[in-house]
Design a protein around this motif. Sequence first.
Motif: not given
Length: 210
Positions: A117-118, A149, A152, A180, A183-184, A186
């Motif tokens: 996925r990454l 990432l 996590e 990104w 989306e994450q 973070v």
Amino acid sequence: MYLKLNDLSFQYDDQQLIHSFSCAIEKGSITAVLGSSGSGKSTLLRLICGLEKPIEGSMTLDQKVMFDNAHFTEAHCRQIGLVFQDYALFPHLTVRKNIEYGVRKSSVLRKKEIVDRLLKMVELTQDADKYPSQCSGGMQQRVAIARALANEPKLLLLDEPFSNLDQQLKDRMRILMKQWFKEQGVTVIIVTHDQQDAAMLADQIIVLGA
Ligand code: ADP
Ligand code: MG
């Protein structure tokens, strides 16, 4: 607030570098810390992630004390990712293995799922078997971000992420990174000397030494 730094101070030898620095950061936001060369940007990131000990001040992340007068949480227990200015990839590992290194304990299948996925997100699926020496600077940076990432992190720190990229790539990476990170979901701190980086990426801008 998700991250709080209160009255953080630090010095190397007899030279005080960080003077009573405070900030508050919301979960999922991007903060840019602006400062000229030598103003202590890299040092600030090292303090936040636990690679240096402050002389004063406190920090909480997700309601947990990372340091104060009585506590100091070691770097490996903080769940904070740091992307170094020179990316610091493992030269003997492929792109895929570099990213996989970041994945915390999980099953082989789940690991593969996370890495795939990454790789897709940073557009490196076709380059997964290359070694860092076979990758351009821009590709290496994407590997470094994906590796960070993969873990996590509760907080992602980036040290001058655009300083080694040419102008065209810089513009593109600023847009992609923002995408990104949002989306994450973070929480990110970027340190930079470039006002344009800060203006294009950040929800909040803090000037170091102001
Ligand atoms: P920036 O990232 O904003 O360029 P740094 O945090 O790397 O700034 O460094 C700020 C100052 O601290 C510089 O003057 C640098 O020489 C000094 N410095 C950095 N690391 C060390 C160290 N390990 N020991 C002593 N002085 C240091
Ligand atoms: Mg620096």
